[in-house]
Design a protein around this motif. Structure first.
Motif, PDB file in Angstrom:
ATOM      1  N   ASP A 282       4.525  84.727  15.086  1.00 13.87           N
ATOM      2  CA  ASP A 282       4.598  83.426  14.437  1.00 13.87           C
ATOM      3  C   ASP A 282       5.619  82.536  14.838  1.00 13.87           C
ATOM      4  OD1 ASP A 282       2.776  84.755  12.551  1.00 13.87           O
ATOM      5  OD2 ASP A 282       4.334  85.707  11.512  1.00 13.87           O
ATOM      6  N   ARG A 283       6.109  83.034  16.000  1.00 14.09           N
ATOM      7  CA  ARG A 283       7.256  81.872  16.434  1.00 14.09           C
ATOM      8  C   ARG A 283       6.965  80.440  16.752  1.00 14.09           C
ATOM      9  NH1 ARG A 283       7.869  81.286  21.325  1.00 14.09           N
ATOM     10  NH2 ARG A 283       6.822  82.951  22.165  1.00 14.09           N
ATOM     11  N   GLN A 284       7.710  79.661  16.546  1.00 19.35           N
ATOM     12  CA  GLN A 284       7.715  78.284  16.903  1.00 19.35           C
ATOM     13  C   GLN A 284       8.954  78.114  17.495  1.00 19.35           C
ATOM     14  OE1 GLN A 284       5.108  76.140  16.419  1.00 19.35           O
ATOM     15  NE2 GLN A 284       3.730  77.669  15.312  1.00 19.35           N
ATOM     16  N   PRO A 285       8.699  77.342  18.577  1.00 16.80           N
ATOM     17  CA  PRO A 285       9.917  77.027  19.565  1.00 16.80           C
ATOM     18  C   PRO A 285      10.760  75.941  18.869  1.00 16.80           C
ATOM     19  CG  PRO A 285       7.930  76.036  20.420  1.00 16.80           C
ATOM     20  CD  PRO A 285       7.488  76.935  19.425  1.00 16.80           C
ATOM     21  N   THR A 286      12.011  75.860  19.169  1.00 18.21           N
ATOM     22  CA  THR A 286      12.978  75.127  18.583  1.00 18.21           C
ATOM     23  C   THR A 286      13.939  74.772  19.475  1.00 18.21           C
ATOM     24  OG1 THR A 286      14.487  76.691  18.318  1.00 18.21           O
ATOM     25  CG2 THR A 286      12.719  76.311  16.414  1.00 18.21           C
TER      26      THR A 286
ATOM     27  N   GLU B 296      13.852  57.965  24.677  1.00 16.99           N
ATOM     28  CA  GLU B 296      14.216  59.469  24.901  1.00 16.99           C
ATOM     29  C   GLU B 296      14.405  59.797  23.415  1.00 16.99           C
ATOM     30  OE1 GLU B 296      16.987  61.170  27.911  1.00 16.99           O
ATOM     31  OE2 GLU B 296      18.287  60.534  26.067  1.00 16.99           O
ATOM     32  N   GLN B 297      14.057  61.124  23.171  1.00 18.73           N
ATOM     33  CA  GLN B 297      14.190  61.662  21.611  1.00 18.73           C
ATOM     34  C   GLN B 297      14.560  63.039  22.022  1.00 18.73           C
ATOM     35  OE1 GLN B 297      10.571  61.185  19.836  1.00 18.73           O
ATOM     36  NE2 GLN B 297       9.625  62.816  20.621  1.00 18.73           N
ATOM     37  N   ASP B 298      15.079  63.743  20.557  1.00 18.22           N
ATOM     38  CA  ASP B 298      15.370  64.960  20.796  1.00 18.22           C
ATOM     39  C   ASP B 298      14.035  65.741  20.263  1.00 18.22           C
ATOM     40  OD1 ASP B 298      18.198  65.108  21.713  1.00 18.22           O
ATOM     41  OD2 ASP B 298      18.702  64.558  19.615  1.00 18.22           O
ATOM     42  N   GLY B 299      13.668  66.603  20.717  1.00 24.56           N
ATOM     43  CA  GLY B 299      12.320  67.351  20.288  1.00 24.56           C
ATOM     44  C   GLY B 299      12.486  68.930  20.542  1.00 24.56           C
ATOM     45  N   THR B 300      11.143  69.506  20.433  1.00 25.94           N
ATOM     46  CA  THR B 300      10.955  70.772  20.384  1.00 25.94           C
ATOM     47  C   THR B 300      11.642  71.508  21.328  1.00 25.94           C
ATOM     48  OG1 THR B 300       9.004  70.523  19.292  1.00 25.94           O
ATOM     49  CG2 THR B 300       9.408  72.661  19.905  1.00 25.94           C
ATOM     50  N   PHE B 301      11.598  70.900  22.408  1.00 25.47           N
ATOM     51  CA  PHE B 301      12.279  71.619  23.686  1.00 25.47           C
ATOM     52  C   PHE B 301      13.457  70.885  24.419  1.00 25.47           C
ATOM     53  CE2 PHE B 301       7.815  72.430  23.327  1.00 25.47           C
ATOM     54  CZ  PHE B 301       7.641  73.934  23.542  1.00 25.47           C
TER      55      PHE B 301
ATOM     56  N   VAL C 266       2.632  67.209  29.406  1.00 23.36           N
ATOM     57  CA  VAL C 266       2.452  65.778  28.962  1.00 23.36           C
ATOM     58  C   VAL C 266       1.310  66.030  27.742  1.00 23.36           C
ATOM     59  CG1 VAL C 266       1.239  63.617  29.452  1.00 23.36           C
ATOM     60  CG2 VAL C 266       2.744  64.767  31.250  1.00 23.36           C
ATOM     61  N   PHE C 267       1.701  65.560  26.617  1.00 28.09           N
ATOM     62  CA  PHE C 267       1.193  65.750  25.286  1.00 28.09           C
ATOM     63  C   PHE C 267       0.433  64.231  25.130  1.00 28.09           C
ATOM     64  CE2 PHE C 267       4.176  69.094  25.350  1.00 28.09           C
ATOM     65  CZ  PHE C 267       3.616  70.138  24.686  1.00 28.09           C
ATOM     66  N   SER C 268      -0.615  64.406  24.641  1.00 28.69           N
ATOM     67  CA  SER C 268      -1.453  63.239  24.192  1.00 28.69           C
ATOM     68  C   SER C 268      -2.112  63.545  22.865  1.00 28.69           C
ATOM     69  CB  SER C 268      -2.354  62.637  25.292  1.00 28.69           C
ATOM     70  OG  SER C 268      -3.132  63.685  25.694  1.00 28.69           O
ATOM     71  N   GLY C 269      -2.645  62.339  21.961  1.00 22.10           N
ATOM     72  CA  GLY C 269      -3.267  62.637  20.923  1.00 22.10           C
ATOM     73  C   GLY C 269      -2.133  62.805  19.684  1.00 22.10           C
ATOM     74  N   PRO C 270      -2.485  63.390  18.485  1.00 22.36           N
ATOM     75  CA  PRO C 270      -1.804  63.877  17.455  1.00 22.36           C
ATOM     76  C   PRO C 270      -0.419  64.570  17.857  1.00 22.36           C
ATOM     77  CG  PRO C 270      -3.875  63.881  16.835  1.00 22.36           C
ATOM     78  CD  PRO C 270      -3.862  63.716  18.138  1.00 22.36           C
ATOM     79  N   ALA C 271      -0.490  65.499  18.983  1.00 21.27           N
ATOM     80  CA  ALA C 271       0.482  66.372  19.523  1.00 21.27           C
ATOM     81  C   ALA C 271       1.590  65.546  20.170  1.00 21.27           C
ATOM     82  CB  ALA C 271      -0.156  67.271  20.636  1.00 21.27           C
ATOM     83  N   ALA C 272       1.177  64.170  20.295  1.00 21.04           N
ATOM     84  CA  ALA C 272       2.302  63.345  20.900  1.00 21.04           C
ATOM     85  C   ALA C 272       3.033  62.506  19.955  1.00 21.04           C
ATOM     86  CB  ALA C 272       1.914  62.600  21.971  1.00 21.04           C
ATOM     87  N   THR C 273       2.122  62.032  18.710  1.00 18.16           N
ATOM     88  CA  THR C 273       2.305  61.129  17.686  1.00 18.16           C
ATOM     89  C   THR C 273       2.810  61.520  16.442  1.00 18.16           C
ATOM     90  OG1 THR C 273       0.114  60.647  17.428  1.00 18.16           O
ATOM     91  CG2 THR C 273       1.072  59.407  19.213  1.00 18.16           C
ATOM     92  N   ASP C 274       2.155  62.655  15.930  1.00 15.33           N
ATOM     93  CA  ASP C 274       2.543  63.099  14.684  1.00 15.33           C
ATOM     94  C   ASP C 274       3.151  64.333  14.556  1.00 15.33           C
ATOM     95  OD1 ASP C 274       2.138  63.735  11.925  1.00 15.33           O
ATOM     96  OD2 ASP C 274       0.063  63.855  12.172  1.00 15.33           O
TER      97      ASP C 274
ATOM     98  N   LYS D  32       0.092  69.358  17.113  1.00 22.03           N
ATOM     99  CA  LYS D  32       1.443  69.447  17.699  1.00 22.03           C
ATOM    100  C   LYS D  32       2.116  70.812  17.663  1.00 22.03           C
ATOM    101  CE  LYS D  32       6.117  67.432  17.822  1.00 22.03           C
ATOM    102  NZ  LYS D  32       6.860  68.780  17.856  1.00 22.03           N
ATOM    103  N   LYS D  33       2.011  71.389  16.368  1.00 22.94           N
ATOM    104  CA  LYS D  33       2.536  72.787  16.572  1.00 22.94           C
ATOM    105  C   LYS D  33       1.871  73.880  17.281  1.00 22.94           C
ATOM    106  CE  LYS D  33       4.052  71.959  11.432  1.00 22.94           C
ATOM    107  NZ  LYS D  33       3.677  72.224  10.027  1.00 22.94           N
ATOM    108  N   THR D  34       0.496  73.496  17.308  1.00 20.54           N
ATOM    109  CA  THR D  34      -0.222  74.662  17.962  1.00 20.54           C
ATOM    110  C   THR D  34       0.081  74.455  19.554  1.00 20.54           C
ATOM    111  OG1 THR D  34      -2.034  74.583  16.336  1.00 20.54           O
ATOM    112  CG2 THR D  34      -2.414  75.434  18.616  1.00 20.54           C
ATOM    113  N   LEU D  35       0.000  73.331  20.160  1.00 22.17           N
ATOM    114  CA  LEU D  35       0.338  73.018  21.448  1.00 22.17           C
ATOM    115  C   LEU D  35       1.580  73.078  21.870  1.00 22.17           C
ATOM    116  CD1 LEU D  35      -2.127  70.140  22.199  1.00 22.17           C
ATOM    117  CD2 LEU D  35      -2.612  72.528  22.678  1.00 22.17           C
ATOM    118  N   ASP D  36       2.729  72.946  20.884  1.00 22.59           N
ATOM    119  CA  ASP D  36       4.148  73.338  21.231  1.00 22.59           C
ATOM    120  C   ASP D  36       4.103  74.741  21.339  1.00 22.59           C
ATOM    121  OD1 ASP D  36       4.894  70.631  21.346  1.00 22.59           O
ATOM    122  OD2 ASP D  36       6.105  70.885  19.388  1.00 22.59           O
TER     123      ASP D  36
END
Length: 286
Positions: free
Chosen positions: A47-51, A145-150, A182-190, A196-200
């Motif tokens: 169930d882990r989501q990366p932070t 640049e932004q702070d993100g999941t990784f 390199v993420f594209s689609g909703p995984a990059a924008t939403d 995004k959660k699944t591909l992260d």
């Protein structure tokens, strides 16, 4: 490059051999409720989501094959430098050089989003992502640049035909390697999308094998055509890596919840770039 049996069991066996005096005690303690122990160890990771606050190799991936807390990747797809998890509904697209039959990158597609994966060689003394990120921003003035999941990520607009698409570029440094996503689609924008959660999480579950081959920093770590768990099991058995009576992994393949039957669907694209550089290499969506 990878052989069957290099997952979590390998690290557990090595640790047990190094603790001869504690072995009997550990076995007695664990055998009393081993099922509960196994479940408690597996459930948080499932169930882990990366932070961004997590420590790679301790709290989250992407993982190195020699990490202590590495998940059991016996059932992953081996493409050389990367071991890829199975996920119901994904498609795998490989890009390569048809003349040399060399695999140069992998793209995972899930829903309307995609994740391009490439692993590059890095120096022993420091990581690459800070320098690569700086190069990208210098070469692409629209990059933000932004702070993100990784940690530090880049949002980079890319022109495809008449459309301008936003990509999210992530880099994670490991021991002598850097994994770029390199993420594209909703995984990059939403940021709230399920894709995004699944591909992260998919990116976080990837296992990297640097290998011992001498490579210059920013060179692509070699890949090869996909090898499934059953093929790795047969290869390991032929080389004596699996002891008699040990599960070869072929029976495990049937028990994986949601695992697709057979190999992931894949296509082959032509690409000649093999070295990480500034400019166009990062400005293309494939």
């Amino acid at each position: 490059m990878g052989l069957f049996g290099f997952g979590r069991k390998k690290h557990a066996e090595e640790e047990a051999k190094e603790k001869d005096k504690e072995t009997d005690i550990d076995i007695v303690d664990e055998s009393s409720d081993s099922d509960d122990a196994d479940k408690s160890a597996a459930e948080p990771r499932a169930d882990r989501q990366p932070t961004a606050d997590g420590e790679r190799g301790e709290d989250q991936g992407p993982w190195d094959v020699d990490d202590d807390n590495i998940p059991d990747y016996d059932d992953y797809l081996d493409i050389g430098s990367l071991y890829l998890p199975f996920l119901q509904g994904i498609e795998l697209r490989l890009k390569g050089n048809r003349q040399t039959n060399q695999i140069l990158g992998a793209t995972i597609t899930w829903g309307d989003s995609s994740l391009e994966l490439e692993a590059f060689a890095a120096p022993k003394s420091f990581g690459l992502w800070d320098d690569v990120r700086s190069d990208l921003m210098d070469a692409n003035h629209d990059a933000k640049e932004q702070d993100g999941t990784f940690g530090k990520e880049l949002i980079l607009p890319v022109t495809v035909g008449k459309k301008v698409l936003k990509t999210r570029i992530v880099g994670v440094d490991g021991p002598r390697w850097m994994l770029r996503g390199v993420f594209s689609g909703p995984a990059a924008t939403d940021p709230d999308s399920e894709e995004k959660k699944t591909l992260d999480k998919y990116f976080s579950d990837v296992v990297v094998e640097r290998g011992d081959e001498p490579l210059a920093p920013r060179d692509l770590i070699p890949m090869h055509p996909p090898i499934g768990p059953a093929e790795r099991a047969k290869q390991a058995a032929a080389e004596g890596k699996i002891e008699e009576g040990e599960d070869s992994g072929e029976s495990q393949a049937v028990e994986i919840p949601g695992k697709p039957k057979g190999p992931l669907s894949k296509t082959l694209e032509t690409e000649t770039q093999t070295t990480l550089r500034r400019g166009p290499l990062f400005s293309e969506v494939r």
